[in-house]
Design a protein around this motif. Structure first.
Motif, PDB file in Angstrom:
ATOM      1  N   ARG A 153       0.934  -1.230  -0.161  1.00  0.00           N
ATOM      2  CA  ARG A 153      -0.026  -0.032  -0.130  1.00  0.00           C
ATOM      3  C   ARG A 153       0.905   1.178  -0.034  1.00  0.00           C
ATOM      4  O   ARG A 153       1.898   1.312   0.660  1.00  0.00           O
ATOM      5  N   ARG A 154       0.410   2.188  -1.043  1.00  0.00           N
ATOM      6  CA  ARG A 154       1.238   3.445  -0.764  1.00  0.00           C
ATOM      7  C   ARG A 154       1.426   4.199   0.467  1.00  0.00           C
ATOM      8  O   ARG A 154       2.398   4.718   0.525  1.00  0.00           O
ATOM      9  N   SER A 155       0.443   4.074   1.493  1.00  0.00           N
ATOM     10  CA  SER A 155       0.314   4.635   2.631  1.00  0.00           C
ATOM     11  C   SER A 155       1.481   4.274   3.505  1.00  0.00           C
ATOM     12  O   SER A 155       2.256   5.073   4.167  1.00  0.00           O
ATOM     13  N   GLU A 156       1.847   2.879   3.346  1.00  0.00           N
ATOM     14  CA  GLU A 156       2.898   2.415   3.979  1.00  0.00           C
ATOM     15  C   GLU A 156       4.362   2.892   3.691  1.00  0.00           C
ATOM     16  O   GLU A 156       5.156   3.002   4.584  1.00  0.00           O
ATOM     17  N   ALA A 157       4.376   2.636   2.265  1.00  0.00           N
ATOM     18  CA  ALA A 157       5.744   3.306   1.560  1.00  0.00           C
ATOM     19  C   ALA A 157       6.099   4.758   2.022  1.00  0.00           C
ATOM     20  O   ALA A 157       7.173   5.075   2.410  1.00  0.00           O
ATOM     21  N   GLU A 158       4.834   5.547   1.866  1.00  0.00           N
ATOM     22  CA  GLU A 158       5.066   6.939   2.234  1.00  0.00           C
ATOM     23  C   GLU A 158       5.334   7.232   3.653  1.00  0.00           C
ATOM     24  O   GLU A 158       6.231   8.166   3.985  1.00  0.00           O
ATOM     25  N   GLU A 159       4.834   6.448   4.523  1.00  0.00           N
ATOM     26  CA  GLU A 159       5.249   6.652   6.124  1.00  0.00           C
ATOM     27  C   GLU A 159       6.801   6.218   6.481  1.00  0.00           C
ATOM     28  O   GLU A 159       7.509   7.075   7.015  1.00  0.00           O
ATOM     29  N   ILE A 160       7.110   5.214   5.623  1.00  0.00           N
ATOM     30  CA  ILE A 160       8.684   4.929   5.775  1.00  0.00           C
ATOM     31  C   ILE A 160       9.422   6.053   5.064  1.00  0.00           C
ATOM     32  O   ILE A 160      10.585   6.382   5.530  1.00  0.00           O
ATOM     33  N   PHE A 161       9.137   6.477   3.646  1.00  0.00           N
ATOM     34  CA  PHE A 161       9.781   7.603   2.938  1.00  0.00           C
ATOM     35  C   PHE A 161       9.801   8.907   3.686  1.00  0.00           C
ATOM     36  O   PHE A 161      11.005   9.366   3.845  1.00  0.00           O
ATOM     37  N   GLY A 162       8.868   9.165   4.782  1.00  0.00           N
ATOM     38  CA  GLY A 162       8.910  10.140   5.509  1.00  0.00           C
ATOM     39  C   GLY A 162      10.040  10.133   6.512  1.00  0.00           C
ATOM     40  O   GLY A 162      10.672  11.143   6.883  1.00  0.00           O
ATOM     41  N   ILE A 163      10.180   8.881   7.163  1.00  0.00           N
ATOM     42  CA  ILE A 163      11.185   8.898   8.107  1.00  0.00           C
ATOM     43  C   ILE A 163      12.437   8.804   7.595  1.00  0.00           C
ATOM     44  O   ILE A 163      13.423   9.505   8.218  1.00  0.00           O
ATOM     45  N   ILE A 164      12.808   8.304   6.353  1.00  0.00           N
ATOM     46  CA  ILE A 164      14.125   8.519   5.560  1.00  0.00           C
ATOM     47  C   ILE A 164      14.264   9.857   5.266  1.00  0.00           C
ATOM     48  O   ILE A 164      15.550  10.467   5.427  1.00  0.00           O
ATOM     49  N   ASP A 165      13.233  10.609   4.866  1.00  0.00           N
ATOM     50  CA  ASP A 165      13.678  12.056   4.613  1.00  0.00           C
ATOM     51  C   ASP A 165      13.996  12.808   5.877  1.00  0.00           C
ATOM     52  O   ASP A 165      14.663  13.729   5.752  1.00  0.00           O
ATOM     53  N   LYS A 166      12.937  12.568   6.815  1.00  0.00           N
ATOM     54  CA  LYS A 166      13.079  13.547   8.145  1.00  0.00           C
ATOM     55  C   LYS A 166      14.497  13.218   8.724  1.00  0.00           C
ATOM     56  O   LYS A 166      15.077  14.123   9.433  1.00  0.00           O
ATOM     57  N   ALA A 167      14.980  11.974   8.715  1.00  0.00           N
ATOM     58  CA  ALA A 167      16.247  11.672   9.150  1.00  0.00           C
ATOM     59  C   ALA A 167      17.657  12.169   8.038  1.00  0.00           C
ATOM     60  O   ALA A 167      18.611  11.786   8.313  1.00  0.00           O
ATOM     61  N   PHE A 168      17.146  12.779   6.898  1.00  0.00           N
ATOM     62  CA  PHE A 168      18.294  12.980   5.724  1.00  0.00           C
ATOM     63  C   PHE A 168      18.870  11.884   5.393  1.00  0.00           C
ATOM     64  O   PHE A 168      20.369  12.030   5.406  1.00  0.00           O
ATOM     65  N   LEU A 169      18.337  10.531   5.360  1.00  0.00           N
ATOM     66  CA  LEU A 169      19.164   9.401   4.905  1.00  0.00           C
ATOM     67  C   LEU A 169      19.342   9.648   3.443  1.00  0.00           C
ATOM     68  O   LEU A 169      18.528  10.103   2.938  1.00  0.00           O
ATOM     69  N   LYS A 170      20.546   8.863   3.203  1.00  0.00           N
ATOM     70  CA  LYS A 170      20.993   9.109   1.625  1.00  0.00           C
ATOM     71  C   LYS A 170      20.751   7.451   1.315  1.00  0.00           C
ATOM     72  O   LYS A 170      21.638   6.715   1.532  1.00  0.00           O
ATOM     73  N   LEU A 171      19.638   7.017   0.635  1.00  0.00           N
ATOM     74  CA  LEU A 171      19.544   5.631   0.332  1.00  0.00           C
ATOM     75  C   LEU A 171      20.398   5.327  -0.950  1.00  0.00           C
ATOM     76  O   LEU A 171      20.262   5.920  -1.833  1.00  0.00           O
ATOM     77  N   LYS A 172      21.046   4.216  -0.684  1.00  0.00           N
ATOM     78  CA  LYS A 172      21.837   3.419  -1.743  1.00  0.00           C
ATOM     79  C   LYS A 172      21.472   2.517  -2.547  1.00  0.00           C
ATOM     80  O   LYS A 172      21.841   2.318  -3.639  1.00  0.00           O
ATOM     81  N   PHE A 173      20.690   1.466  -1.870  1.00  0.00           N
ATOM     82  CA  PHE A 173      20.622   0.375  -2.507  1.00  0.00           C
ATOM     83  C   PHE A 173      19.084  -0.365  -1.873  1.00  0.00           C
ATOM     84  O   PHE A 173      18.792   0.089  -0.767  1.00  0.00           O
TER      85      PHE A 173
END
Length: 222
Positions: free
Chosen positions: A46-66
């Motif tokens: 579900r896109r809502s699950e993805a967006e929640e995790i993406f928000g956590i990644i963005d909030k922590a300024f993580l740079k996803l590599k793989f």
């Protein structure tokens, strides 16, 4: 493309999310020094699950590599496409499970009610290492549940996919499953230190020592 060999010592942060219709564990694993990160088994459907995790990644300024898949079954790979679309990062899977991704795996995914995945960009082999920032996770080929099942071993932790669970192991009733391979894979994991934290593909975290003491499959591996 092969990943290089690295031996790094560093601090690592693990965030676990149970997602998708069968509560698959998805992990965001990051290097605390550099904020580089990987996502292991993006299983959200579900896109809502993805967006929640993406928000956590963005909030922590993580740079996803793989994007790293512990194996190719669709309950672990169905979110690959949405992650790749947002972050433009390569998908990594063991070479023996690559057929589950892309066009060749679409009918299998759909048969089980899951969306498909883009094809793999990097095919992993036993002994490869996935490096992000100052972290390196070693690829340990652990077939049994699937031909291309892998575990990702760090300094004090191991991501076991559907090979080892707390108190149990992955199913072995699929066409490419093998009880003999599973026994060998469990024996490999048993050689890790007892204090290694086990991050499984489903269920609660545990340790290698606890599983050696109480998991009947680990105890019967010989």
């Amino acid at each position: 493309m092969r990943l290089g060999n690295f031996d790094w010592l560093t601090s690592m942060k693990v965030q676990m999310f149970a997602v998708g219709k069968v509560s698959t564990n998805c992990y965001v694993v990051s290097c605390e020094e550099t904020a580089e990160a990987v996502i292991v088994d993006p299983a959200f459907d579900r896109r809502s699950e993805a967006e929640e995790i993406f928000g956590i990644i963005d909030k922590a300024f993580l740079k996803l590599k793989f994007i790293v898949n512990t194996h190719g079954h669709p309950d672990h790979t169905c979110g690959n496409g949405i992650v790749k679309e947002k972050f433009s990062v390569p998908i990594l899977v063991h070479e023996k499970d690559a057929h589950f991704l892309g066009e060749t795996g679409l009918s299998i995914a759909q048969a089980f009610g899951f969306g498909g995945s883009p094809p793999a960009d990097v095919l992993l082999q036993d002994g490869d290492q996935v490096k992000f920032g100052n972290v390196a996770l070693k690829i340990v080929h652990t077939p049994g549940h699937s031909l291309g099942g892998i575990s990702l071993a760090g300094e004090k932790e191991v991501f076991t996919g559907d090979t080892l669970f707390k108190g149990s192991i992955g199913r072995m009733d699929f066409p490419d499953s093998s009880e003999a391979d599973m026994k060998i894979s469990l024996a490999q994991l048993a050689h890790l230190s007892d204090d290694f934290i086990v991050y499984p593909g489903h269920g609660l975290t545990t340790t290698i020592g606890e599983e050696k003491r109480s998991n009947p499959f680990m105890r019967a591996r010989d």
